[in-house]
Write an enzyme that holds these catalytic residues in place. Structure first.
Site, PDB file in Angstrom:
ATOM      1  N   CYS A  84     -44.145  40.808 -68.010  1.00 19.43           N
ATOM      2  CA  CYS A  84     -45.141  41.587 -67.279  1.00 19.43           C
ATOM      3  C   CYS A  84     -46.451  41.698 -68.076  1.00 19.43           C
ATOM      4  O   CYS A  84     -47.172  40.721 -68.200  1.00 19.43           O
ATOM      5  CB  CYS A  84     -44.563  42.939 -66.874  1.00 19.43           C
ATOM      6  SG  CYS A  84     -45.508  43.720 -65.528  1.00 19.43           S
ATOM      7  N   ARG A 104     -53.950  40.365 -63.009  1.00 21.93           N
ATOM      8  CA  ARG A 104     -53.287  41.667 -63.163  1.00 21.93           C
ATOM      9  C   ARG A 104     -52.999  42.309 -61.809  1.00 21.93           C
ATOM     10  O   ARG A 104     -53.760  42.160 -60.869  1.00 21.93           O
ATOM     11  CB  ARG A 104     -54.171  42.614 -63.972  1.00 21.93           C
ATOM     12  CG  ARG A 104     -54.393  42.188 -65.392  1.00 21.93           C
ATOM     13  CD  ARG A 104     -55.357  43.116 -66.114  1.00 21.93           C
ATOM     14  NE  ARG A 104     -54.799  44.439 -66.197  1.00 21.93           N
ATOM     15  CZ  ARG A 104     -55.523  45.553 -66.209  1.00 21.93           C
ATOM     16  NH1 ARG A 104     -56.823  45.499 -66.149  1.00 21.93           N
ATOM     17  NH2 ARG A 104     -54.935  46.733 -66.293  1.00 21.93           N
ATOM     18  N   HIS A 168     -39.414  42.316 -64.945  1.00 22.40           N
ATOM     19  CA  HIS A 168     -38.749  43.128 -65.967  1.00 22.40           C
ATOM     20  C   HIS A 168     -37.236  42.881 -65.987  1.00 22.40           C
ATOM     21  O   HIS A 168     -36.478  43.635 -65.371  1.00 22.40           O
ATOM     22  CB  HIS A 168     -39.002  44.618 -65.695  1.00 22.40           C
ATOM     23  CG  HIS A 168     -40.413  45.034 -65.842  1.00 22.40           C
ATOM     24  ND1 HIS A 168     -40.923  45.488 -67.030  1.00 22.40           N
ATOM     25  CD2 HIS A 168     -41.426  45.069 -64.952  1.00 22.40           C
ATOM     26  CE1 HIS A 168     -42.198  45.784 -66.876  1.00 22.40           C
ATOM     27  NE2 HIS A 168     -42.531  45.531 -65.621  1.00 22.40           N
ATOM     28  N   GLU A 170     -35.231  43.521 -68.337  1.00 20.78           N
ATOM     29  CA  GLU A 170     -34.590  44.637 -69.043  1.00 20.78           C
ATOM     30  C   GLU A 170     -34.229  45.771 -68.098  1.00 20.78           C
ATOM     31  O   GLU A 170     -33.392  46.613 -68.420  1.00 20.78           O
ATOM     32  CB  GLU A 170     -35.488  45.139 -70.189  1.00 20.78           C
ATOM     33  CG  GLU A 170     -36.660  46.004 -69.789  1.00 20.78           C
ATOM     34  CD  GLU A 170     -37.858  45.262 -69.208  1.00 20.78           C
ATOM     35  OE1 GLU A 170     -38.878  45.931 -68.932  1.00 20.78           O
ATOM     36  OE2 GLU A 170     -37.800  44.032 -69.007  1.00 20.78           O
TER      37      GLU A 170
END
Length: 191
Positions: A84, A104, A168, A170
């Protein structure tokens, strides 16, 4: 894990959810060190640049004098994995480590967060990817391999020893990309 034992991997810990990456990497057997100042890069076999807020990360990198040492870390051939905002930090307009240009918040604001199953060629099939204020890869050079796209927009890429993704892993609990990163770290370290 490898012939040389557990790899020592850093997680850039200036801002963002670096603790979740640390937990995932330690769960895979890595020795993990949080990186806040240039000296923290010494002795690392690889580095994860987590998601977060890219403007805040840029200010932290400038404040701590990390830009040059991060570029040198890459130039030494050590693997880097950016997620990210980490992808944004790797692009041409920031650290210039990867030949990409990030857009972005390309998929919208926080309320437009979404999940998508992505085929990244991983054993076990597609990975559930969590996108939160995610960037996309707006441009890339010829040496960049695009690994996955959403609606035709590149969201995962590799260039040499650098892997950058817009999402992401995680947060999904799927450790396959982190595991692949650690395998690459071990191969290069034990070369």
């Amino acid at each position: 894990m490898t012939a040389g034992g557990a790899p020592t991997v850093g997680v850039l810990a200036l801002q963002g959810d670096f603790a979740a990456h640390r937990t995932m990497l330690e769960g895979l057997g890595a020795i993990v060190r949080e990186v806040r100042v240039p000296a923290d890069l010494d002795g690392l076999d690889g580095l994860v640049m987590p998601g977060g807020e890219s403007t805040t990360m840029t200010l932290g990198i400038e404040r701590e004098g990390l830009a040059g040492p991060l570029r040198a870390f890459h130039a030494a051939g050590r693997p880097i994995f950016g997620t990210c905002a980490g992808l944004i930090m790797l692009d041409r307009e920031h650290l210039g480590i990867m030949d990409i240009l990030a857009a972005r918040n390309a998929f919208g604001r926080q309320v437009h967060s979404f999940e998508e199953d992505l085929d990244l060629g991983l054993e076990g099939g597609p990975m559930r990817a969590v996108f939160i204020r995610a960037p996309l890869i707006a441009e890339h050079g010829p040496g960049v391999e695009i690994l996955a796209s959403v609606d035709g927009h590149p969201v995962a890429a590799r260039e040499g020893t650098v892997l950058a993704i817009s999402f992401h892993p995680e947060l999904s609990g799927d450790a396959r990309l982190h595991g692949q990163f650690l395998e690459a770290v071990g191969r290069l370290r034990d070369g």
